[in-house]
Design a protein around this motif. Structure first.
Motif, PDB file in Angstrom:
ATOM      1  N   PRO A  36       2.770   1.677   9.699  1.00 37.58           N
ATOM      2  CA  PRO A  36       1.699   2.090   8.780  1.00 37.58           C
ATOM      3  C   PRO A  36       0.868   0.890   8.318  1.00 37.58           C
ATOM      4  CG  PRO A  36       3.855   2.276   7.721  1.00 37.58           C
ATOM      5  CD  PRO A  36       4.101   1.813   9.117  1.00 37.58           C
ATOM      6  N   THR A  37      -0.449   1.030   8.380  1.00 41.16           N
ATOM      7  CA  THR A  37      -1.341  -0.042   7.943  1.00 41.16           C
ATOM      8  C   THR A  37      -2.434   0.534   7.047  1.00 41.16           C
ATOM      9  OG1 THR A  37      -2.625   0.237   9.966  1.00 41.16           O
ATOM     10  CG2 THR A  37      -1.059  -1.559   9.945  1.00 41.16           C
ATOM     11  N   GLU A  38      -2.865  -0.278   6.076  1.00 40.30           N
ATOM     12  CA  GLU A  38      -3.976   0.113   5.202  1.00 40.30           C
ATOM     13  C   GLU A  38      -5.262   0.125   6.023  1.00 40.30           C
ATOM     14  OE1 GLU A  38      -4.362   0.302   1.588  1.00 40.30           O
ATOM     15  OE2 GLU A  38      -2.194   0.490   1.395  1.00 40.30           O
ATOM     16  N   LEU A  39      -6.195   0.964   5.624  1.00 44.51           N
ATOM     17  CA  LEU A  39      -7.492   1.005   6.292  1.00 44.51           C
ATOM     18  C   LEU A  39      -8.521   0.192   5.513  1.00 44.51           C
ATOM     19  CD1 LEU A  39      -7.767   4.760   7.252  1.00 44.51           C
ATOM     20  CD2 LEU A  39      -7.725   2.865   8.814  1.00 44.51           C
ATOM     21  N   ARG A  40      -9.368  -0.531   6.242  1.00 45.51           N
ATOM     22  CA  ARG A  40     -10.484  -1.231   5.597  1.00 45.51           C
ATOM     23  C   ARG A  40     -11.473  -0.178   5.067  1.00 45.51           C
ATOM     24  NH1 ARG A  40     -11.197  -3.018  10.577  1.00 45.51           N
ATOM     25  NH2 ARG A  40     -13.394  -2.471  10.467  1.00 45.51           N
ATOM     26  N   PRO A  41     -12.183  -0.481   3.998  1.00 45.06           N
ATOM     27  CA  PRO A  41     -13.123   0.494   3.427  1.00 45.06           C
ATOM     28  C   PRO A  41     -14.143   1.024   4.445  1.00 45.06           C
ATOM     29  CG  PRO A  41     -12.890  -1.375   1.955  1.00 45.06           C
ATOM     30  CD  PRO A  41     -12.090  -1.700   3.180  1.00 45.06           C
ATOM     31  N   GLU A  42     -14.672   0.136   5.289  1.00 45.96           N
ATOM     32  CA  GLU A  42     -15.644   0.562   6.302  1.00 45.96           C
ATOM     33  C   GLU A  42     -15.014   1.571   7.255  1.00 45.96           C
ATOM     34  OE1 GLU A  42     -18.999  -0.717   7.586  1.00 45.96           O
ATOM     35  OE2 GLU A  42     -19.095  -0.751   5.410  1.00 45.96           O
ATOM     36  N   ARG A  43     -13.786   1.280   7.682  1.00 52.41           N
ATOM     37  CA  ARG A  43     -13.103   2.151   8.638  1.00 52.41           C
ATOM     38  C   ARG A  43     -12.730   3.487   8.009  1.00 52.41           C
ATOM     39  NH1 ARG A  43     -10.975   3.266  13.254  1.00 52.41           N
ATOM     40  NH2 ARG A  43      -8.792   3.845  13.499  1.00 52.41           N
ATOM     41  N   LYS A  44     -12.357   3.469   6.734  1.00 52.33           N
ATOM     42  CA  LYS A  44     -12.032   4.716   6.025  1.00 52.33           C
ATOM     43  C   LYS A  44     -13.172   5.710   6.144  1.00 52.33           C
ATOM     44  CE  LYS A  44      -9.156   3.013   2.273  1.00 52.33           C
ATOM     45  NZ  LYS A  44      -9.087   2.772   0.840  1.00 52.33           N
ATOM     46  N   MET A  79       2.752  10.839   8.443  1.00 54.17           N
ATOM     47  CA  MET A  79       3.265   9.928   9.484  1.00 54.17           C
ATOM     48  C   MET A  79       3.555   8.555   8.895  1.00 54.17           C
ATOM     49  SD  MET A  79       3.630  10.466  12.828  1.00 54.17           S
ATOM     50  CE  MET A  79       2.763   9.710  14.156  1.00 54.17           C
ATOM     51  N   ALA A  80       2.623   8.062   8.075  1.00 52.54           N
ATOM     52  CA  ALA A  80       2.780   6.744   7.462  1.00 52.54           C
ATOM     53  C   ALA A  80       3.989   6.734   6.524  1.00 52.54           C
ATOM     54  CB  ALA A  80       1.519   6.362   6.702  1.00 52.54           C
ATOM     55  N   GLU A  81       4.158   7.817   5.789  1.00 55.96           N
ATOM     56  CA  GLU A  81       5.295   7.926   4.856  1.00 55.96           C
ATOM     57  C   GLU A  81       6.608   7.945   5.626  1.00 55.96           C
ATOM     58  OE1 GLU A  81       7.151   7.953   1.286  1.00 55.96           O
ATOM     59  OE2 GLU A  81       4.981   7.800   1.553  1.00 55.96           O
ATOM     60  N   ALA A  82       6.635   8.672   6.735  1.00 57.03           N
ATOM     61  CA  ALA A  82       7.853   8.779   7.538  1.00 57.03           C
ATOM     62  C   ALA A  82       8.224   7.440   8.185  1.00 57.03           C
ATOM     63  CB  ALA A  82       7.672   9.839   8.621  1.00 57.03           C
ATOM     64  N   ASN A  83       7.205   6.611   8.474  1.00 55.58           N
ATOM     65  CA  ASN A  83       7.452   5.346   9.165  1.00 55.58           C
ATOM     66  C   ASN A  83       7.320   4.126   8.254  1.00 55.58           C
ATOM     67  OD1 ASN A  83       7.930   6.269  11.913  1.00 55.58           O
ATOM     68  ND2 ASN A  83       5.829   6.985  11.814  1.00 55.58           N
ATOM     69  N   LYS A  84       7.422   4.323   6.951  1.00 55.90           N
ATOM     70  CA  LYS A  84       7.212   3.182   6.058  1.00 55.90           C
ATOM     71  C   LYS A  84       8.330   2.149   6.159  1.00 55.90           C
ATOM     72  CE  LYS A  84       9.055   4.995   1.728  1.00 55.90           C
ATOM     73  NZ  LYS A  84       8.694   5.654   0.502  1.00 55.90           N
ATOM     74  N   ALA A  85       9.438   2.526   6.802  1.00 55.61           N
ATOM     75  CA  ALA A  85      10.518   1.563   7.023  1.00 55.61           C
ATOM     76  C   ALA A  85      10.070   0.434   7.959  1.00 55.61           C
ATOM     77  CB  ALA A  85      11.729   2.265   7.609  1.00 55.61           C
ATOM     78  N   PHE A  86       9.038   0.714   8.770  1.00 55.61           N
ATOM     79  CA  PHE A  86       8.565  -0.290   9.727  1.00 55.61           C
ATOM     80  C   PHE A  86       7.366  -1.068   9.187  1.00 55.61           C
ATOM     81  CE2 PHE A  86      10.091   3.317  12.476  1.00 55.61           C
ATOM     82  CZ  PHE A  86      11.331   2.767  12.697  1.00 55.61           C
ATOM     83  N   ALA A  87       7.067  -0.909   7.909  1.00 55.96           N
ATOM     84  CA  ALA A  87       5.893  -1.558   7.319  1.00 55.96           C
ATOM     85  C   ALA A  87       5.986  -3.088   7.390  1.00 55.96           C
ATOM     86  CB  ALA A  87       5.695  -1.118   5.882  1.00 55.96           C
ATOM     87  N   HIS A  88       7.232  -3.634   7.480  1.00 59.02           N
ATOM     88  CA  HIS A  88       7.378  -5.092   7.522  1.00 59.02           C
ATOM     89  C   HIS A  88       6.946  -5.675   8.862  1.00 59.02           C
ATOM     90  CE1 HIS A  88      11.121  -3.538   9.268  1.00 59.02           C
ATOM     91  NE2 HIS A  88      11.239  -4.714   9.877  1.00 59.02           N
TER      92      HIS A  88
END
Length: 158
Positions: A90-98, A146-155
């Motif tokens: 999971p990655t944050e989105l840049r404002p432009e991409r959002k 999806m991001a919530e389910a995979n937040k274990a891989f955020a590192h």
């Protein structure tokens, strides 16, 4: 590009509402360089939204803005290969991409809808998104899930 970031192109505001965001939406809506047709589709859709949402005290353009805001994702998952396994990171989105992702999703799901004209389909998708339903809103919810389910891989983000 390896060195410098490309310069941002300056978009001109649209002729009716004098809004740059509308121009950006129309550019995404446009097919084969036919911008005047894309503008007419968008303006017709906004008029239809105005007719269907008469009881609402908001202007049709404000309804469109709120609809876009409702389908804007905050996070997405990117596939990253680490040690022979693929992880959905999971990655944050840049404002432009959002904004870009939300516009493209709304247009994509409007095209998939059933209806006679594209303006009709787009108006229906805008109203659905405004009411927190429809395909584009569901896509955003799925992304977040999806991001919530995979937040274990955020590192693995870097």
């Amino acid at each position: 590009m390896r060195k410098a970031k490309p310069k941002k192109r300056i978009l001109l505001p649209d002729p009716k509402f004098h809004d740059v965001e509308v121009t950006r939406f129309v550019n995404n809506l446009m097919l084969q360089g036919k911008k005047s047709i894309a503008y007419s589709i968008f303006y017709d859709a906004i008029d239809m939204v105005g007719e269907k949402m008469k009881d609402s005290d908001k202007a049709p353009l404000d309804i469109w803005r709120k609809a876009l805001e409702n389908v804007t994702p905050q996070i997405e998952v990117k596939s990253r290969r680490i040690g022979g396994a693929n992880f959905q990171v999971p990655t944050e989105l840049r404002p432009e991409r959002k904004v870009s992702v939300s516009m493209k999703n709304m247009i994509q799901f409007a095209r998939k809808r059933s209806g006679h004209s594209m303006a009709e389909k787009l108006a229906a998708e805008i109203i659905a998104a405004y009411n927190n339903e429809g395909g584009a809103f569901k896509r955003k919810e799925d992304m977040h899930r999806m991001a919530e389910a995979n937040k274990a891989f955020a590192h693995f983000r870097f």
